[in-house]
Design a protein around this motif. Structure first.
Motif, mmCIF file in Angstrom:
data_model
loop_
_atom_site.group_PDB
_atom_site.id
_atom_site.type_symbol
_atom_site.label_atom_id
_atom_site.label_comp_id
_atom_site.label_asym_id
_atom_site.label_seq_id
_atom_site.Cartn_x
_atom_site.Cartn_y
_atom_site.Cartn_z
ATOM 1 N N SER A 131 0.825 -1.206 0.000
ATOM 2 C CA SER A 131 0.000 0.000 0.000
ATOM 3 C C SER A 131 0.863 1.261 0.000
ATOM 4 C CB SER A 131 -0.976 -0.001 1.180
ATOM 5 O OG SER A 131 -0.297 0.005 2.398
ATOM 6 N N ILE A 132 2.007 1.214 0.662
ATOM 7 C CA ILE A 132 2.929 2.350 0.621
ATOM 8 C C ILE A 132 3.486 2.514 -0.785
ATOM 9 C CG2 ILE A 132 5.160 3.202 1.445
ATOM 10 C CD1 ILE A 132 4.423 1.938 4.177
ATOM 11 N N LEU A 133 3.811 1.410 -1.415
ATOM 12 C CA LEU A 133 4.297 1.455 -2.790
ATOM 13 C C LEU A 133 3.237 2.033 -3.720
ATOM 14 C CD1 LEU A 133 6.491 0.717 -4.875
ATOM 15 C CD2 LEU A 133 5.407 -1.521 -5.049
ATOM 16 N N LYS A 134 1.984 1.633 -3.541
ATOM 17 C CA LYS A 134 0.899 2.163 -4.374
ATOM 18 C C LYS A 134 0.767 3.664 -4.190
ATOM 19 C CE LYS A 134 -3.828 1.851 -5.864
ATOM 20 N NZ LYS A 134 -3.668 3.072 -6.616
ATOM 21 N N HIS A 135 0.823 4.125 -2.956
ATOM 22 C CA HIS A 135 0.746 5.568 -2.697
ATOM 23 C C HIS A 135 1.897 6.300 -3.389
ATOM 24 C CE1 HIS A 135 0.077 9.316 -0.533
ATOM 25 N NE2 HIS A 135 1.385 9.342 -0.362
ATOM 26 N N SER A 136 3.089 5.738 -3.305
ATOM 27 C CA SER A 136 4.256 6.353 -3.939
ATOM 28 C C SER A 136 4.093 6.408 -5.454
ATOM 29 C CB SER A 136 5.522 5.583 -3.578
ATOM 30 O OG SER A 136 5.751 5.628 -2.197
ATOM 31 N N LYS B 1 9.939 3.924 -12.840
ATOM 32 C CA LYS B 1 10.522 2.649 -13.280
ATOM 33 C C LYS B 1 11.043 1.853 -12.085
ATOM 34 C CE LYS B 1 11.913 4.173 -17.870
ATOM 35 N NZ LYS B 1 13.049 4.515 -18.746
ATOM 36 N N GLU B 2 11.723 2.548 -11.163
ATOM 37 C CA GLU B 2 12.252 1.875 -9.982
ATOM 38 C C GLU B 2 11.125 1.312 -9.112
ATOM 39 O OE1 GLU B 2 14.704 4.870 -8.184
ATOM 40 O OE2 GLU B 2 16.309 4.585 -9.645
ATOM 41 N N LEU B 3 10.064 2.083 -8.959
ATOM 42 C CA LEU B 3 8.935 1.619 -8.154
ATOM 43 C C LEU B 3 8.249 0.416 -8.791
ATOM 44 C CD1 LEU B 3 7.501 5.065 -7.040
ATOM 45 C CD2 LEU B 3 8.576 3.341 -5.559
ATOM 46 N N HIS B 4 8.157 0.396 -10.121
ATOM 47 C CA HIS B 4 7.564 -0.766 -10.798
ATOM 48 C C HIS B 4 8.454 -1.996 -10.622
ATOM 49 C CE1 HIS B 4 3.916 0.755 -12.579
ATOM 50 N NE2 HIS B 4 4.555 1.807 -13.044
ATOM 51 N N GLU C 145 3.101 9.358 -10.451
ATOM 52 C CA GLU C 145 2.346 9.453 -11.699
ATOM 53 C C GLU C 145 1.569 10.771 -11.775
ATOM 54 O OE1 GLU C 145 0.306 5.699 -11.629
ATOM 55 O OE2 GLU C 145 2.019 4.665 -12.552
ATOM 56 N N TYR C 146 1.078 11.246 -10.640
ATOM 57 C CA TYR C 146 0.413 12.545 -10.601
ATOM 58 C C TYR C 146 1.403 13.652 -10.972
ATOM 59 C CZ TYR C 146 -1.983 16.674 -8.854
ATOM 60 O OH TYR C 146 -2.564 17.914 -8.755
ATOM 61 N N LEU D 72 10.916 15.895 -14.906
ATOM 62 C CA LEU D 72 10.138 14.836 -15.547
ATOM 63 C C LEU D 72 10.988 13.580 -15.732
ATOM 64 C CD1 LEU D 72 7.399 14.094 -16.705
ATOM 65 C CD2 LEU D 72 8.122 15.063 -18.881
ATOM 66 N N ASN D 73 12.238 13.745 -16.114
ATOM 67 C CA ASN D 73 13.135 12.590 -16.266
ATOM 68 C C ASN D 73 13.387 11.900 -14.932
ATOM 69 O OD1 ASN D 73 13.440 12.816 -19.044
ATOM 70 N ND2 ASN D 73 15.197 14.176 -18.875
ATOM 71 N N THR D 74 13.550 12.689 -13.875
ATOM 72 C CA THR D 74 13.749 12.121 -12.546
ATOM 73 C C THR D 74 12.519 11.344 -12.099
ATOM 74 O OG1 THR D 74 15.255 13.923 -11.966
ATOM 75 C CG2 THR D 74 14.281 12.685 -10.133
ATOM 76 N N ILE D 75 11.358 11.899 -12.357
ATOM 77 C CA ILE D 75 10.106 11.234 -12.001
ATOM 78 C C ILE D 75 9.954 9.932 -12.785
ATOM 79 C CG2 ILE D 75 7.583 11.421 -12.147
ATOM 80 C CD1 ILE D 75 8.039 14.504 -11.640
#
Length: 90
Positions: A36-41, A81-84, A46-47, A73-76
């Motif tokens: 759930s923390i990962l989903k929030h992140s 990608k890292e979160l996925h 994405e926002y 935008l590149n950092t985001i």
């Protein structure tokens, strides 16, 4: 989650810092599980990605600001990608 040996991230918006702080607090007292923390992140990143993409589509910015928007935008995109990748491991 922040660990004592990691530098403090001072980049980003105040709202982003508050969100990260809230996640650190929740993680430290185990109110939510890792997924759930990962989903929030992911939702927050994405926002932010959508917001920066929208800014870049507007035509009234100087090149200085366009460069800053693209850098963020590149950092985001890298964070997403890292979160996925982490998501796949959970």
């Amino acid at each position: 989650m922040m660990y004592p040996d990691q530098p403090i991230d001072v980049e980003g918006t105040f709202a982003g810092a508050m969100s990260r702080g809230w996640l650190d607090l929740k993680a430290s007292i185990n109110l939510e599980d890792d997924k759930s923390i990962l989903k929030h992140s992911l939702d927050a990143e994405e926002y932010a990605q959508t917001a920066y993409t929208t800014l870049l589509e507007e035509e009234n910015h100087s090149q200085k600001y366009i460069d800053i928007f693209k850098k963020h935008l590149n950092t985001i995109a890298t964070s997403i990608k890292e979160l996925h990748t982490i998501e796949e491991l959970l």
